[in-house]
Design a protein around this motif. Structure first.
Motif, mmCIF file in Angstrom:
data_model
loop_
_atom_site.group_PDB
_atom_site.id
_atom_site.type_symbol
_atom_site.label_atom_id
_atom_site.label_comp_id
_atom_site.label_asym_id
_atom_site.label_seq_id
_atom_site.Cartn_x
_atom_site.Cartn_y
_atom_site.Cartn_z
ATOM 1 N N GLY A 255 0.850 -1.186 0.000
ATOM 2 C CA GLY A 255 0.000 0.000 0.000
ATOM 3 C C GLY A 255 0.884 1.233 0.000
ATOM 4 N N SER A 256 0.290 2.390 0.177
ATOM 5 C CA SER A 256 1.074 3.626 0.159
ATOM 6 C C SER A 256 0.611 4.651 1.189
ATOM 7 C CB SER A 256 0.997 4.274 -1.236
ATOM 8 O OG SER A 256 -0.352 4.538 -1.581
ATOM 9 N N LYS A 257 -0.362 4.283 2.007
ATOM 10 C CA LYS A 257 -0.892 5.278 2.927
ATOM 11 C C LYS A 257 0.002 5.436 4.149
ATOM 12 C CE LYS A 257 -3.958 1.785 4.966
ATOM 13 N NZ LYS A 257 -5.358 1.418 5.225
ATOM 14 N N GLY A 258 0.072 6.667 4.639
ATOM 15 C CA GLY A 258 0.701 6.907 5.919
ATOM 16 C C GLY A 258 2.144 7.355 5.885
ATOM 17 N N LEU A 259 2.818 7.408 4.729
ATOM 18 C CA LEU A 259 4.211 7.801 4.679
ATOM 19 C C LEU A 259 4.355 9.188 4.061
ATOM 20 C CD1 LEU A 259 7.247 7.178 5.002
ATOM 21 C CD2 LEU A 259 7.180 6.197 2.709
ATOM 22 N N SER A 260 5.027 10.070 4.780
ATOM 23 C CA SER A 260 5.322 11.404 4.253
ATOM 24 C C SER A 260 6.815 11.514 3.997
ATOM 25 C CB SER A 260 4.896 12.487 5.262
ATOM 26 O OG SER A 260 5.388 13.754 4.849
ATOM 27 N N LEU A 261 7.182 11.847 2.774
ATOM 28 C CA LEU A 261 8.587 12.086 2.440
ATOM 29 C C LEU A 261 8.854 13.576 2.253
ATOM 30 C CD1 LEU A 261 9.405 9.096 0.065
ATOM 31 C CD2 LEU A 261 10.046 9.403 2.458
ATOM 32 N N ALA A 262 8.031 14.373 2.865
ATOM 33 C CA ALA A 262 8.294 15.814 2.917
ATOM 34 C C ALA A 262 9.189 16.083 4.131
ATOM 35 C CB ALA A 262 6.965 16.563 3.039
ATOM 36 N N GLY A 263 9.309 17.346 4.505
ATOM 37 C CA GLY A 263 9.924 17.711 5.774
ATOM 38 C C GLY A 263 11.274 17.099 6.048
ATOM 39 N N GLU A 264 11.311 16.160 7.000
ATOM 40 C CA GLU A 264 12.571 15.625 7.507
ATOM 41 C C GLU A 264 13.388 14.938 6.406
ATOM 42 O OE1 GLU A 264 9.462 16.038 10.484
ATOM 43 O OE2 GLU A 264 9.555 14.651 8.776
ATOM 44 N N TRP A 265 12.723 14.126 5.595
ATOM 45 C CA TRP A 265 13.432 13.424 4.519
ATOM 46 C C TRP A 265 14.082 14.410 3.562
ATOM 47 C CZ3 TRP A 265 15.505 9.105 2.842
ATOM 48 C CH2 TRP A 265 15.718 8.911 1.473
ATOM 49 N N HIS A 266 13.388 15.461 3.221
ATOM 50 C CA HIS A 266 13.890 16.426 2.251
ATOM 51 C C HIS A 266 15.041 17.256 2.814
ATOM 52 C CE1 HIS A 266 13.835 19.254 -1.061
ATOM 53 N NE2 HIS A 266 13.671 20.260 -0.216
ATOM 54 N N ARG A 267 14.951 17.613 4.083
ATOM 55 C CA ARG A 267 15.908 18.568 4.654
ATOM 56 C C ARG A 267 17.135 17.936 5.298
ATOM 57 N NH1 ARG A 267 10.846 21.030 5.864
ATOM 58 N NH2 ARG A 267 10.727 23.158 5.015
ATOM 59 N N ASN A 268 17.038 16.702 5.754
ATOM 60 C CA ASN A 268 18.056 16.191 6.676
ATOM 61 C C ASN A 268 19.046 15.194 6.078
ATOM 62 O OD1 ASN A 268 16.989 17.761 8.696
ATOM 63 N ND2 ASN A 268 15.755 16.131 9.572
ATOM 64 N N ARG A 269 19.035 15.032 4.764
ATOM 65 C CA ARG A 269 20.039 14.198 4.080
ATOM 66 C C ARG A 269 20.179 12.821 4.740
ATOM 67 N NH1 ARG A 269 23.232 17.116 0.484
ATOM 68 N NH2 ARG A 269 24.811 15.492 0.590
ATOM 69 N N ILE A 270 19.058 12.170 4.925
ATOM 70 C CA ILE A 270 19.016 10.898 5.634
ATOM 71 C C ILE A 270 19.430 9.748 4.712
ATOM 72 C CG2 ILE A 270 17.466 9.254 6.787
ATOM 73 C CD1 ILE A 270 15.814 11.766 7.634
ATOM 74 N N ASN A 271 20.208 8.831 5.253
ATOM 75 C CA ASN A 271 20.598 7.619 4.526
ATOM 76 C C ASN A 271 19.580 6.526 4.829
ATOM 77 O OD1 ASN A 271 23.299 8.610 3.638
ATOM 78 N ND2 ASN A 271 23.653 8.666 5.847
ATOM 79 N N LEU A 272 18.899 6.051 3.810
ATOM 80 C CA LEU A 272 17.888 5.016 3.981
ATOM 81 C C LEU A 272 18.395 3.715 3.358
ATOM 82 C CD1 LEU A 272 15.044 4.142 4.863
ATOM 83 C CD2 LEU A 272 14.174 5.028 2.687
ATOM 84 N N ILE A 273 18.487 2.665 4.178
ATOM 85 C CA ILE A 273 19.057 1.387 3.751
ATOM 86 C C ILE A 273 17.998 0.296 3.818
ATOM 87 C CG2 ILE A 273 20.767 -0.401 4.281
ATOM 88 C CD1 ILE A 273 22.528 1.819 5.466
ATOM 89 N N SER A 274 17.837 -0.436 2.727
ATOM 90 C CA SER A 274 16.994 -1.633 2.718
ATOM 91 C C SER A 274 17.862 -2.828 3.066
ATOM 92 C CB SER A 274 16.362 -1.815 1.336
ATOM 93 O OG SER A 274 15.722 -3.069 1.251
ATOM 94 N N SER A 275 17.509 -3.541 4.144
ATOM 95 C CA SER A 275 18.329 -4.639 4.631
ATOM 96 C C SER A 275 17.565 -5.952 4.542
ATOM 97 C CB SER A 275 18.740 -4.388 6.094
ATOM 98 O OG SER A 275 19.476 -5.470 6.605
ATOM 99 N N ARG A 276 18.194 -6.961 3.965
ATOM 100 C CA ARG A 276 17.620 -8.307 3.903
ATOM 101 C C ARG A 276 18.772 -9.295 3.839
ATOM 102 N NH1 ARG A 276 15.538 -11.955 -0.207
ATOM 103 N NH2 ARG A 276 13.708 -13.101 0.576
ATOM 104 N N ALA A 277 19.020 -9.977 4.936
ATOM 105 C CA ALA A 277 20.231 -10.787 5.073
ATOM 106 C C ALA A 277 20.327 -11.908 4.059
ATOM 107 C CB ALA A 277 20.314 -11.355 6.487
ATOM 108 N N VAL A 278 19.190 -12.362 3.503
ATOM 109 C CA VAL A 278 19.229 -13.490 2.565
ATOM 110 C C VAL A 278 19.277 -13.046 1.107
ATOM 111 C CG1 VAL A 278 18.086 -15.073 4.157
ATOM 112 C CG2 VAL A 278 16.699 -13.717 2.583
ATOM 113 N N SER A 279 19.333 -11.734 0.856
ATOM 114 C CA SER A 279 19.472 -11.257 -0.522
ATOM 115 C C SER A 279 20.957 -11.189 -0.868
ATOM 116 C CB SER A 279 18.827 -9.873 -0.682
ATOM 117 O OG SER A 279 17.425 -9.960 -0.644
ATOM 118 N N SER A 280 21.364 -11.967 -1.862
ATOM 119 C CA SER A 280 22.778 -12.031 -2.238
ATOM 120 C C SER A 280 23.036 -11.237 -3.511
ATOM 121 C CB SER A 280 23.195 -13.489 -2.442
ATOM 122 O OG SER A 280 23.084 -14.207 -1.232
#
Length: 343
Positions: A255-280
């Motif tokens: 789904g897509s409800k409930g996530l805002s990528l305004a504000g903090e994401w735009h201003r704070n240069r955040i590093n977002l990492i997708s982690s999955r130990a079994v993905s090679s």
């Protein structure tokens, strides 16, 4: 005839009879003593309510093919980990013998007849509950390595299911100065506090990002882990980290409800990492899933992380159908479902 737990259609668990077959030379048969469920991934498949169920995943392109139906996975086995005692072996088996306690990644059923390569000897000093946490510990180990956590870091963990519970403990092992945890379920918050979290928040009553910033001299945490698959928890993570901080997600969102990528994401240069130990391949040289699993098991076996009290609830095999529907409908009543086949 023996019984196994399956989903015969989306959202419906039943017990089904199966017949025992003649063992191949390399196979062993064990009778199950204890088993458990993988709440995130497995329940997603059980409910059949994500793109994995509606759109075919193309492994070469690593994306879902929109408009192409995913293969029907029903009936599907349910369950993730099993511990049992070997009853019989094929004539070419040399790794286990009758009477050995063995465990591995397998579904919930009364017996298993599998290649000896799928089996591990259960360490004598490990409880069934700890062994059931081998799988979530894999993903927790992968996540803290992906971050990484450095000595003295402030860490937040959003979502306190099995993976989140392990990350709380691993963060402290990695040298975190403080660990703050958040989950709407009181039972899970209690577990995190017991295993070392400094503060726990209920995100339904607290602005978690604001509370973390105000309690850290307006800086925020160095690393936030999101393990629940909740968009609001991911947003809390983005709000809680410092400028140029890191958010590590182990979750599957739909789904897509409930996530805002305004504000903090735009201003704070955040590093977002997708982690999955079994993905090679894994991003760190010299590490693969076999090494992650070896490290996870050693951490549990050595007692450096604890899980004995984190299998909640524990039911008998006769109760497993009702219990499975219960954890699907009422996640607030569980951390990780265990089935004691000796009851």
């Amino acid at each position: 005839m023996p019984l196994e737990l399956i989903a015969d259609r989306p959202g419906n668990a039943v017990l089904r009879e199966y017949g025992e077959r003649t063992l191949e030379p390399h196979e062993a048969r064990f009778r199950t003593l204890f088993s458990s469920v993988k709440h995130g991934t497995e329940l997603r498949g059980f409910r059949s309510d994500t793109p994995d169920a509606s759109e075919r995943f193309d492994p070469d392109l690593r994306l879902h093919r929109r408009g192409q139906a995913a293969p029907d996975k029903f009936p599907m086995p349910l369950g993730n980990m099993c511990l049992g005692v070997v009853e019989d072996i094929g004539n070419a088996v040399d790794r286990v013998k009758p009477g050995d306690r063995v465990f591995g990644h397998m579904s919930i059923r009364e017996t298993h007849s599998v290649s000896q390569k799928k089996l591990q000897l259960a360490p004598e000093n490990m409880s069934p509950q700890a062994l059931m946490y081998w799988d979530p510990t894999d993903f927790a180990v992968g996540a803290v390595r992906d971050a990484p956590i450095r000595l003295g870091d402030r860490v937040a963990v959003m979502g306190l299911g099995a993976i989140g519970q392990m990350i709380v403990q691993l963060a402290l092992l990695c040298g975190a100065r403080s660990v703050i945890a958040s989950d709407p379920i009181a039972l899970r918050r209690k577990g995190a506090l017991h295993h070392g979290a400094d503060i726990v928040y209920d995100p339904t009553t607290t602005d978690v990002g604001l509370a973390i910033k105000e309690s850290s001299k307006k800086i925020g945490v160095d690393v936030a882990f999101e393990t629940s698959g909740s968009y609001s928890a991911l947003e809390d993570s983005l709000r809680a980290v410092k400028y140029a901080g890191t958010v590590v997600s182990t979750a599957y969102y739909h789904g897509s409800k409930g996530l805002s990528l305004a504000g903090e994401w735009h201003r704070n240069r955040i590093n977002l990492i997708s982690s999955r130990a079994v993905s090679s391949p894994l991003p760190q040289s010299g590490w693969d899933i076999a090494r992650v699993r070896s490290e996870s098991l050693k951490l549990l076996c050595d007692g450096k992380i604890q899980a004995d009290d984190l299998i909640v609830p524990i039911v008998s095999f006769a109760q497993v159908v009702d219990a499975y529907h219960e954890i699907s409908a009422h996640p607030e009543r569980s951390i990780k479902l265990g089935i004691d086949h000796t009851l």
